[in-house]
Design a protein around this motif. Sequence first.
Motif, PDB file in Angstrom:
ATOM      1  N   ALA A 173     -69.565 -31.831   8.929  1.00  0.00           N
ATOM      2  CA  ALA A 173     -68.773 -31.914  10.268  1.00  0.00           C
ATOM      3  C   ALA A 173     -67.643 -30.408  10.215  1.00  0.00           C
ATOM      4  CB  ALA A 173     -68.130 -32.930  10.534  1.00  0.00           C
ATOM      5  N   ALA A 174     -67.142 -30.442   9.305  1.00  0.00           N
ATOM      6  CA  ALA A 174     -66.415 -29.119   9.152  1.00  0.00           C
ATOM      7  C   ALA A 174     -67.172 -27.841   9.242  1.00  0.00           C
ATOM      8  CB  ALA A 174     -65.607 -28.971   7.963  1.00  0.00           C
ATOM      9  N   ARG A 190     -68.610 -23.431  13.151  1.00  0.00           N
ATOM     10  CA  ARG A 190     -69.551 -22.506  14.116  1.00  0.00           C
ATOM     11  C   ARG A 190     -69.311 -22.749  15.544  1.00  0.00           C
ATOM     12  NH1 ARG A 190     -75.093 -24.427  11.111  1.00  0.00           N
ATOM     13  NH2 ARG A 190     -74.781 -23.159   9.146  1.00  0.00           N
ATOM     14  N   ALA A 191     -68.807 -24.029  16.018  1.00  0.00           N
ATOM     15  CA  ALA A 191     -68.636 -24.059  17.244  1.00  0.00           C
ATOM     16  C   ALA A 191     -67.638 -23.098  17.982  1.00  0.00           C
ATOM     17  CB  ALA A 191     -68.282 -25.661  17.538  1.00  0.00           C
ATOM     18  N   GLY A 192     -66.785 -22.673  17.093  1.00  0.00           N
ATOM     19  CA  GLY A 192     -65.745 -21.811  17.410  1.00  0.00           C
ATOM     20  C   GLY A 192     -66.166 -20.152  17.814  1.00  0.00           C
ATOM     21  N   ARG A 193     -67.522 -20.060  17.312  1.00  0.00           N
ATOM     22  CA  ARG A 193     -68.029 -18.777  17.522  1.00  0.00           C
ATOM     23  C   ARG A 193     -68.993 -18.874  18.411  1.00  0.00           C
ATOM     24  NH1 ARG A 193     -67.982 -18.781  11.262  1.00  0.00           N
ATOM     25  NH2 ARG A 193     -70.304 -19.405  11.587  1.00  0.00           N
ATOM     26  N   LEU A 194     -69.328 -19.789  19.120  1.00  0.00           N
ATOM     27  CA  LEU A 194     -70.487 -19.922  20.048  1.00  0.00           C
ATOM     28  C   LEU A 194     -70.132 -20.245  21.400  1.00  0.00           C
ATOM     29  CD1 LEU A 194     -72.772 -21.954  17.778  1.00  0.00           C
ATOM     30  CD2 LEU A 194     -73.128 -19.459  18.126  1.00  0.00           C
ATOM     31  N   ASP A 211     -69.655 -22.027  25.232  1.00  0.00           N
ATOM     32  CA  ASP A 211     -69.189 -23.466  25.216  1.00  0.00           C
ATOM     33  C   ASP A 211     -70.322 -24.371  25.312  1.00  0.00           C
ATOM     34  OD1 ASP A 211     -66.460 -23.437  25.233  1.00  0.00           O
ATOM     35  OD2 ASP A 211     -66.172 -23.219  27.128  1.00  0.00           O
ATOM     36  N   PRO A 212     -71.495 -24.347  25.966  1.00  0.00           N
ATOM     37  CA  PRO A 212     -72.461 -25.288  25.878  1.00  0.00           C
ATOM     38  C   PRO A 212     -72.842 -25.675  24.591  1.00  0.00           C
ATOM     39  CG  PRO A 212     -73.098 -23.643  27.491  1.00  0.00           C
ATOM     40  CD  PRO A 212     -71.902 -23.122  26.860  1.00  0.00           C
ATOM     41  N   ILE A 213     -73.146 -24.620  23.658  1.00  0.00           N
ATOM     42  CA  ILE A 213     -73.654 -24.829  22.491  1.00  0.00           C
ATOM     43  C   ILE A 213     -72.370 -25.263  21.507  1.00  0.00           C
ATOM     44  CG2 ILE A 213     -74.603 -23.834  20.291  1.00  0.00           C
ATOM     45  CD1 ILE A 213     -76.007 -22.001  22.199  1.00  0.00           C
ATOM     46  N   GLY A 214     -71.337 -24.787  21.677  1.00  0.00           N
ATOM     47  CA  GLY A 214     -70.076 -25.119  21.044  1.00  0.00           C
ATOM     48  C   GLY A 214     -69.781 -26.470  21.174  1.00  0.00           C
ATOM     49  N   ASP A 215     -69.795 -26.937  22.429  1.00  0.00           N
ATOM     50  CA  ASP A 215     -69.618 -28.169  22.947  1.00  0.00           C
ATOM     51  C   ASP A 215     -70.530 -29.356  22.045  1.00  0.00           C
ATOM     52  OD1 ASP A 215     -67.229 -27.281  24.402  1.00  0.00           O
ATOM     53  OD2 ASP A 215     -68.396 -27.678  26.324  1.00  0.00           O
ATOM     54  N   ARG A 216     -71.661 -29.015  22.220  1.00  0.00           N
ATOM     55  CA  ARG A 216     -72.443 -29.806  21.442  1.00  0.00           C
ATOM     56  C   ARG A 216     -72.388 -29.837  19.926  1.00  0.00           C
ATOM     57  NH1 ARG A 216     -78.145 -27.378  21.713  1.00  0.00           N
ATOM     58  NH2 ARG A 216     -77.588 -27.521  23.679  1.00  0.00           N
ATOM     59  N   LEU A 217     -71.990 -28.763  19.203  1.00  0.00           N
ATOM     60  CA  LEU A 217     -71.632 -28.969  17.753  1.00  0.00           C
ATOM     61  C   LEU A 217     -70.561 -29.699  17.597  1.00  0.00           C
ATOM     62  CD1 LEU A 217     -72.466 -25.261  16.653  1.00  0.00           C
ATOM     63  CD2 LEU A 217     -73.721 -27.301  16.473  1.00  0.00           C
ATOM     64  N   ARG A 218     -69.555 -29.517  18.464  1.00  0.00           N
ATOM     65  CA  ARG A 218     -68.368 -30.291  18.233  1.00  0.00           C
ATOM     66  C   ARG A 218     -68.416 -31.706  18.384  1.00  0.00           C
ATOM     67  NH1 ARG A 218     -66.028 -25.377  20.073  1.00  0.00           N
ATOM     68  NH2 ARG A 218     -66.405 -25.838  22.200  1.00  0.00           N
ATOM     69  N   HIS A 219     -69.333 -31.942  19.306  1.00  0.00           N
ATOM     70  CA  HIS A 219     -69.810 -33.350  19.647  1.00  0.00           C
ATOM     71  C   HIS A 219     -70.403 -33.957  18.406  1.00  0.00           C
ATOM     72  CE1 HIS A 219     -71.394 -36.929  21.575  1.00  0.00           C
ATOM     73  NE2 HIS A 219     -72.412 -36.776  21.042  1.00  0.00           N
ATOM     74  N   ASN A 220     -71.276 -33.337  17.732  1.00  0.00           N
ATOM     75  CA  ASN A 220     -71.972 -33.679  16.584  1.00  0.00           C
ATOM     76  C   ASN A 220     -71.035 -33.825  15.492  1.00  0.00           C
ATOM     77  OD1 ASN A 220     -74.781 -34.159  17.778  1.00  0.00           O
ATOM     78  ND2 ASN A 220     -75.098 -31.900  17.214  1.00  0.00           N
ATOM     79  N   ALA A 221     -70.025 -32.826  15.219  1.00  0.00           N
ATOM     80  CA  ALA A 221     -69.111 -33.123  14.287  1.00  0.00           C
ATOM     81  C   ALA A 221     -68.282 -34.339  14.224  1.00  0.00           C
ATOM     82  CB  ALA A 221     -68.358 -31.821  14.312  1.00  0.00           C
TER      83      ALA A 221
END
Length: 86
Positions: free
Chosen positions: A42-43, A48-52, A54-64
């Motif tokens: 999750a970390a 990674r989400a902070g460097r991408l 929003d659509p992809i970053g949001d998905r990564l944050r959701h998965n985290a």
Amino acid sequence: MRGRALCRRDTDNDSPSLDRCVTSCANIARTDHHAEHLRERAAVLEKRAGRLPDPIGDRLRHNADRLRRTADEHDRTRITPPESAS
């Protein structure tokens, strides 16, 4: 139920295989180590989400968040051996 264990698919082995657990399996077995690994993953996703964008970053944050909730659920529901009386 042993017959439904996803880790046993395509094997002749009669016992569960903890290194092949599938998260959607009704027989899933998690250890404290697994929960720790979920939080580490999750970390990584959060970083990674902070460097991408929003659509992809949001998905990564959701998965985290989902991984952390799974680890938290393990902590709340894990079965531990009773402490021995000394």
